[in-house]
Design a protein around this motif. Sequence first.
Motif, PDB file in Angstrom:
ATOM      1  N   ILE A 245       3.655  -2.122   4.272  1.00 38.19           N
ATOM      2  CA  ILE A 245       4.267  -2.133   2.939  1.00 38.19           C
ATOM      3  C   ILE A 245       3.351  -1.553   1.861  1.00 38.19           C
ATOM      4  CG2 ILE A 245       5.053  -3.634   1.045  1.00 38.19           C
ATOM      5  CD1 ILE A 245       6.608  -5.234   3.103  1.00 38.19           C
ATOM      6  N   PRO A 246       2.061  -1.867   1.852  1.00 35.18           N
ATOM      7  CA  PRO A 246       1.223  -1.276   0.794  1.00 35.18           C
ATOM      8  C   PRO A 246       1.200   0.247   0.817  1.00 35.18           C
ATOM      9  CG  PRO A 246       0.072  -3.075   1.858  1.00 35.18           C
ATOM     10  CD  PRO A 246       1.310  -2.818   2.662  1.00 35.18           C
ATOM     11  N   TYR A 247       1.601   0.855   1.918  1.00 33.08           N
ATOM     12  CA  TYR A 247       1.587   2.305   2.024  1.00 33.08           C
ATOM     13  C   TYR A 247       2.961   2.925   1.776  1.00 33.08           C
ATOM     14  CZ  TYR A 247      -2.740   0.879   4.120  1.00 33.08           C
ATOM     15  OH  TYR A 247      -3.941   0.280   4.322  1.00 33.08           O
ATOM     16  N   GLN A 248       3.931   2.123   1.396  1.00 29.73           N
ATOM     17  CA  GLN A 248       5.287   2.596   1.134  1.00 29.73           C
ATOM     18  C   GLN A 248       5.446   2.863  -0.366  1.00 29.73           C
ATOM     19  OE1 GLN A 248       7.296   3.202   3.759  1.00 29.73           O
ATOM     20  NE2 GLN A 248       5.608   2.454   5.011  1.00 29.73           N
ATOM     21  N   TYR A 249       4.766   3.874  -0.834  1.00 36.25           N
ATOM     22  CA  TYR A 249       4.762   4.187  -2.256  1.00 36.25           C
ATOM     23  C   TYR A 249       6.140   4.641  -2.734  1.00 36.25           C
ATOM     24  CZ  TYR A 249      -0.211   3.919  -1.558  1.00 36.25           C
ATOM     25  OH  TYR A 249      -1.461   3.472  -1.234  1.00 36.25           O
ATOM     26  N   LEU A 250       6.620   4.044  -3.811  1.00 33.01           N
ATOM     27  CA  LEU A 250       7.882   4.404  -4.447  1.00 33.01           C
ATOM     28  C   LEU A 250       9.070   4.289  -3.496  1.00 33.01           C
ATOM     29  CD1 LEU A 250       6.674   7.482  -6.534  1.00 33.01           C
ATOM     30  CD2 LEU A 250       6.865   5.113  -7.274  1.00 33.01           C
ATOM     31  N   ALA A 251       9.037   3.321  -2.613  1.00 31.70           N
ATOM     32  CA  ALA A 251      10.090   3.163  -1.598  1.00 31.70           C
ATOM     33  C   ALA A 251      11.472   2.976  -2.212  1.00 31.70           C
ATOM     34  CB  ALA A 251       9.753   1.991  -0.668  1.00 31.70           C
ATOM     35  N   HIS A 252      11.567   2.273  -3.329  1.00 28.04           N
ATOM     36  CA  HIS A 252      12.887   2.044  -3.927  1.00 28.04           C
ATOM     37  C   HIS A 252      13.521   3.336  -4.437  1.00 28.04           C
ATOM     38  CE1 HIS A 252      11.384  -2.072  -3.847  1.00 28.04           C
ATOM     39  NE2 HIS A 252      12.659  -2.412  -3.798  1.00 28.04           N
TER      40      HIS A 252
ATOM     41  N   ASN B 172      -6.600   7.379  -4.774  1.00 25.40           N
ATOM     42  CA  ASN B 172      -6.350   6.002  -5.201  1.00 25.40           C
ATOM     43  C   ASN B 172      -4.837   5.780  -5.280  1.00 25.40           C
ATOM     44  OD1 ASN B 172      -5.267   6.096  -7.976  1.00 25.40           O
ATOM     45  ND2 ASN B 172      -7.242   7.010  -8.492  1.00 25.40           N
ATOM     46  N   PRO B 173      -4.382   4.536  -5.127  1.00 20.68           N
ATOM     47  CA  PRO B 173      -2.938   4.254  -5.054  1.00 20.68           C
ATOM     48  C   PRO B 173      -2.132   4.744  -6.258  1.00 20.68           C
ATOM     49  CG  PRO B 173      -4.178   2.368  -4.289  1.00 20.68           C
ATOM     50  CD  PRO B 173      -5.181   3.348  -4.854  1.00 20.68           C
ATOM     51  N   LEU B 174      -2.662   4.634  -7.454  1.00 24.93           N
ATOM     52  CA  LEU B 174      -1.915   5.096  -8.623  1.00 24.93           C
ATOM     53  C   LEU B 174      -1.705   6.600  -8.560  1.00 24.93           C
ATOM     54  CD1 LEU B 174      -0.537   4.539 -11.295  1.00 24.93           C
ATOM     55  CD2 LEU B 174      -2.758   4.769 -12.411  1.00 24.93           C
ATOM     56  N   GLN B 175      -2.746   7.340  -8.211  1.00 29.28           N
ATOM     57  CA  GLN B 175      -2.626   8.796  -8.117  1.00 29.28           C
ATOM     58  C   GLN B 175      -1.662   9.193  -7.003  1.00 29.28           C
ATOM     59  OE1 GLN B 175      -3.847  10.642 -10.472  1.00 29.28           O
ATOM     60  NE2 GLN B 175      -2.911  12.463  -9.607  1.00 29.28           N
ATOM     61  N   LYS B 176      -1.631   8.429  -5.918  1.00 26.38           N
ATOM     62  CA  LYS B 176      -0.663   8.709  -4.848  1.00 26.38           C
ATOM     63  C   LYS B 176       0.753   8.600  -5.386  1.00 26.38           C
ATOM     64  CE  LYS B 176      -3.621   7.090  -1.140  1.00 26.38           C
ATOM     65  NZ  LYS B 176      -3.921   6.045  -0.177  1.00 26.38           N
ATOM     66  N   ARG B 177       1.020   7.552  -6.147  1.00 29.90           N
ATOM     67  CA  ARG B 177       2.359   7.378  -6.715  1.00 29.90           C
ATOM     68  C   ARG B 177       2.712   8.532  -7.653  1.00 29.90           C
ATOM     69  NH1 ARG B 177       0.293   2.226  -6.661  1.00 29.90           N
ATOM     70  NH2 ARG B 177       1.390   0.858  -5.220  1.00 29.90           N
ATOM     71  N   VAL B 178       1.758   8.927  -8.471  1.00 26.89           N
ATOM     72  CA  VAL B 178       1.991  10.029  -9.410  1.00 26.89           C
ATOM     73  C   VAL B 178       2.334  11.305  -8.640  1.00 26.89           C
ATOM     74  CG1 VAL B 178       0.832  11.556 -11.082  1.00 26.89           C
ATOM     75  CG2 VAL B 178       0.618   9.066 -11.287  1.00 26.89           C
ATOM     76  N   CYS B 179       1.545  11.627  -7.641  1.00 26.02           N
ATOM     77  CA  CYS B 179       1.782  12.851  -6.861  1.00 26.02           C
ATOM     78  C   CYS B 179       3.103  12.786  -6.092  1.00 26.02           C
ATOM     79  CB  CYS B 179       0.622  13.096  -5.891  1.00 26.02           C
ATOM     80  SG  CYS B 179      -0.881  13.670  -6.703  1.00 26.02           S
ATOM     81  N   ILE B 180       3.406  11.643  -5.506  1.00 29.65           N
ATOM     82  CA  ILE B 180       4.653  11.492  -4.758  1.00 29.65           C
ATOM     83  C   ILE B 180       5.847  11.598  -5.712  1.00 29.65           C
ATOM     84  CG2 ILE B 180       6.049   9.851  -3.425  1.00 29.65           C
ATOM     85  CD1 ILE B 180       3.328   8.948  -2.141  1.00 29.65           C
ATOM     86  N   ALA B 181       5.745  10.971  -6.874  1.00 29.46           N
ATOM     87  CA  ALA B 181       6.833  11.047  -7.862  1.00 29.46           C
ATOM     88  C   ALA B 181       7.072  12.500  -8.276  1.00 29.46           C
ATOM     89  CB  ALA B 181       6.512  10.179  -9.077  1.00 29.46           C
ATOM     90  N   HIS B 182       6.004  13.261  -8.454  1.00 27.55           N
ATOM     91  CA  HIS B 182       6.129  14.677  -8.797  1.00 27.55           C
ATOM     92  C   HIS B 182       6.834  15.439  -7.675  1.00 27.55           C
ATOM     93  CE1 HIS B 182       4.967  18.684 -10.265  1.00 27.55           C
ATOM     94  NE2 HIS B 182       4.694  18.934  -8.990  1.00 27.55           N
ATOM     95  N   GLU B 183       6.440  15.193  -6.428  1.00 29.43           N
ATOM     96  CA  GLU B 183       7.081  15.871  -5.290  1.00 29.43           C
ATOM     97  C   GLU B 183       8.562  15.514  -5.214  1.00 29.43           C
ATOM     98  OE1 GLU B 183       5.755  18.323  -3.560  1.00 29.43           O
ATOM     99  OE2 GLU B 183       3.910  18.051  -4.704  1.00 29.43           O
ATOM    100  N   LEU B 184       8.894  14.255  -5.474  1.00 31.35           N
ATOM    101  CA  LEU B 184      10.301  13.845  -5.496  1.00 31.35           C
ATOM    102  C   LEU B 184      11.062  14.599  -6.585  1.00 31.35           C
ATOM    103  CD1 LEU B 184       9.910  10.006  -4.911  1.00 31.35           C
ATOM    104  CD2 LEU B 184      10.821  11.683  -3.286  1.00 31.35           C
ATOM    105  N   GLY B 185      10.370  14.919  -7.663  1.00 31.88           N
ATOM    106  CA  GLY B 185      10.983  15.719  -8.720  1.00 31.88           C
ATOM    107  C   GLY B 185      11.428  17.081  -8.206  1.00 31.88           C
ATOM    108  N   HIS B 186      10.618  17.698  -7.339  1.00 29.27           N
ATOM    109  CA  HIS B 186      11.016  18.975  -6.743  1.00 29.27           C
ATOM    110  C   HIS B 186      12.322  18.811  -5.965  1.00 29.27           C
ATOM    111  CE1 HIS B 186       7.547  21.383  -7.796  1.00 29.27           C
ATOM    112  NE2 HIS B 186       6.718  20.455  -7.323  1.00 29.27           N
TER     113      HIS B 186
END
Length: 183
Positions: free
Chosen positions: A41-48, A104-118
């Motif tokens: 679960i800790p590795y499931q960034y932005l799962a919702h 770091n976990p916050l930066q992972k979320r930021v990068c993943i959120a950006h990729e989801l934007g694509h």
Amino acid sequence: MEEREFKCSEETKHDICKAFSLKKDSVDILTDDYRNLIKTIPYQYLAHIIRTMEVYIRNIAPEWQFFRITCTPTNESNEFLKELACATYQEFDSFDIVYDKDMNPLQKRVCIAHELGHLFLVITKKRNYGDKHEPLSTLYGILTMLHKQQFQHKDKKHRSEQDVIADFSQMLNRLNGKPNISS
């Protein structure tokens, strides 16, 4: 990453056994199995938001009924992905995000959120947002993170483990022909 371990105290297990007429061994075994299940679960960034996007895509494109979004850390340090994420898009099938496992976990979320934007921009390509793709992907990432920041844990209802058990105990009322409310 901060280590947080799931806990279910002996007292809580005892209360569960009592409330639901369960054997202590059953509660112990299922608790251990659950603990093993949730290790990632800790590795499931932005799962919702990922799950929401999958459902959205399946609803707007019936031919994409098995579309999935994956998020995977690199297996080892990778200079190409240092402090970054990237994604590949397989139309009708998947959107696969890979990110630097050492971020770091916050930066992972930021990068993943950006990729989801694509991905969002690709699936809403009929819309004319009037700007370039890259900054719009960043905007989507910002909106995702603002939403997470504004609503995460704002509606917590259970104040204690006993509150959780009590809410689930109400489901037993159905056996007596009552709605799921306290008797």
